[in-house]
Design a protein around this motif. Structure first.
Motif, PDB file in Angstrom:
ATOM      1  N   THR A 121      -6.345  11.290   2.351  1.00 25.62           N
ATOM      2  CA  THR A 121      -6.160  12.701   2.700  1.00 25.62           C
ATOM      3  C   THR A 121      -5.180  12.882   3.855  1.00 25.62           C
ATOM      4  O   THR A 121      -4.892  14.014   4.247  1.00 25.62           O
ATOM      5  CB  THR A 121      -7.499  13.349   3.075  1.00 25.62           C
ATOM      6  OG1 THR A 121      -8.056  12.658   4.208  1.00 25.62           O
ATOM      7  CG2 THR A 121      -8.476  13.268   1.923  1.00 25.62           C
ATOM      8  N   SER A 122      -4.664  11.798   4.422  1.00 26.23           N
ATOM      9  CA  SER A 122      -3.675  11.898   5.485  1.00 26.23           C
ATOM     10  C   SER A 122      -2.334  12.308   4.881  1.00 26.23           C
ATOM     11  O   SER A 122      -2.136  12.221   3.663  1.00 26.23           O
ATOM     12  CB  SER A 122      -3.530  10.546   6.193  1.00 26.23           C
ATOM     13  OG  SER A 122      -2.897   9.613   5.341  1.00 26.23           O
ATOM     14  N   VAL A 126      -1.271   9.222  11.213  1.00 23.55           N
ATOM     15  CA  VAL A 126      -1.382   9.575   9.793  1.00 23.55           C
ATOM     16  C   VAL A 126      -2.654   9.038   9.158  1.00 23.55           C
ATOM     17  O   VAL A 126      -2.900   9.259   7.979  1.00 23.55           O
ATOM     18  CB  VAL A 126      -0.166   9.051   8.992  1.00 23.55           C
ATOM     19  CG1 VAL A 126       1.112   9.662   9.487  1.00 23.55           C
ATOM     20  CG2 VAL A 126      -0.094   7.529   9.034  1.00 23.55           C
ATOM     21  N   ALA A 127      -3.497   8.350   9.952  1.00 21.40           N
ATOM     22  CA  ALA A 127      -4.714   7.745   9.404  1.00 21.40           C
ATOM     23  C   ALA A 127      -4.367   7.001   8.120  1.00 21.40           C
ATOM     24  O   ALA A 127      -4.764   7.364   7.019  1.00 21.40           O
ATOM     25  CB  ALA A 127      -5.776   8.803   9.145  1.00 21.40           C
ATOM     26  N   GLY A 184       0.812  -1.205   0.000  1.00 22.87           N
ATOM     27  CA  GLY A 184       0.000   0.000   0.000  1.00 22.87           C
ATOM     28  C   GLY A 184       0.845   1.254   0.000  1.00 22.87           C
ATOM     29  O   GLY A 184       1.844   1.355  -0.714  1.00 22.87           O
ATOM     30  N   MET A 185       0.439   2.227   0.806  1.00 21.43           N
ATOM     31  CA  MET A 185       1.102   3.526   0.821  1.00 21.43           C
ATOM     32  C   MET A 185       2.546   3.434   1.279  1.00 21.43           C
ATOM     33  O   MET A 185       3.428   4.123   0.749  1.00 21.43           O
ATOM     34  CB  MET A 185       0.314   4.488   1.707  1.00 21.43           C
ATOM     35  CG  MET A 185      -1.113   4.734   1.234  1.00 21.43           C
ATOM     36  SD  MET A 185      -2.031   5.791   2.369  1.00 21.43           S
ATOM     37  CE  MET A 185      -3.660   5.738   1.621  1.00 21.43           C
ATOM     38  N   ALA A 203       1.906   9.428  -0.786  1.00 22.17           N
ATOM     39  CA  ALA A 203       1.824   8.250  -1.647  1.00 22.17           C
ATOM     40  C   ALA A 203       1.067   8.558  -2.932  1.00 22.17           C
ATOM     41  O   ALA A 203       1.449   8.103  -4.017  1.00 22.17           O
ATOM     42  CB  ALA A 203       1.145   7.106  -0.896  1.00 22.17           C
ATOM     43  N   GLY A 204       0.006   9.346  -2.812  1.00 24.33           N
ATOM     44  CA  GLY A 204      -0.765   9.699  -3.998  1.00 24.33           C
ATOM     45  C   GLY A 204       0.044  10.527  -4.992  1.00 24.33           C
ATOM     46  O   GLY A 204      -0.056  10.326  -6.210  1.00 24.33           O
TER      47      GLY A 204
END
Length: 223
Positions: free
Chosen positions: A198-199, A192-193, A86-87, A205-206
């Protein structure tokens, strides 16, 4: 009532009571009290049911076993690493790829992701490898406690990598005990949720994901 007339059951109970009393009287009292106190004072060790690495992420006992840490390829390098998917994966793979393209060519076996916590300093930043949230790039060349292994230009590239990652990734070369091989997620998942785009972690990462999908951007574009 004569002794003979006493019911057999009552007689047995009387003898049993006398026997027990005699046993208690003959037993040293000091042996009873310490044993009782010891049992009351003894506390079972507390075991953390959810152990974490230094950055607060859950440890993984093994990889590819449904604990969030899996083997994934590092595009452009020809090898894979074990990391949290993931991120986290996006950020750490970005750091590896930029090192590969801009600092020195990396080969299979020179980048270590997940490792069992028993092999690491569980109180140090390298414990983050055990949660799949850190990688060590050529640890044999940039050993823990050593500083100055990179040139000024290479160090500037490292600073650029950290900027790319939005402050979410920390370099071990900046730690009190330097470890220039190490890159790790420097924020706990709760802060960081981690599941939110949106964290801070999600935004970093986005952004890197967008770069990787755009021609002329992302790791290796300037090489």
């Amino acid at each position: 009532m004569t002794h003979e007339a006493m019911p057999r059951r009552a007689l047995l109970k009387r003898f049993a009571g006398i026997g027990a009393g005699a046993a208690l009287i003959s037993m040293p009292v000091g042996l009873l009290v310490p044993a009782t106190a010891e049992a009351a004072d003894r506390k079972d060790p507390v075991v953390d049911p959810h152990p974490t690495s230094l950055n607060g992420w859950a440890l993984a006992d093994k990889t590819d076993a449904g604990q969030g840490v899996w083997s994934c390829s590092v595009p452009g390098t020809g090898f894979s690493i074990d990391t949290r998917l993931g991120m986290v994966e996006i950020l750490l793979v970005h750091a590896i790829r930029r090192w590969h393209y801009e600092i020195e060519t990396l080969r299979e076996g020179e980048v270590i992701g997940w490792r069992p916590v028993a092999e690491l300093d569980s109180k140090g930043p390298e414990s983050n490898q055990a949660s799949g949230t850190a990688v060590a790039i050529r640890p044999a060349a940039y050993g823990k406690g050593l500083k100055g292994g990179l040139t000024d230009a290479q160090t500037q590239t490292v600073r650029s990598i950290l900027d790319d990652c939005g402050g979410i990734v920390r370099w071990g070369g900046d730690d009190e005990t330097p470890y220039e091989a190490l890159f790790y997620i420097d924020t706990p998942p709760a802060a960081v949720a981690a599941r939110s785009v949106t964290s801070p972690l999600g935004k970093a990462a986005g952004r890197l994901r967008t770069w990787n999908q755009a021609p002329g951007m992302g790791a290796g574009a300037a090489a």
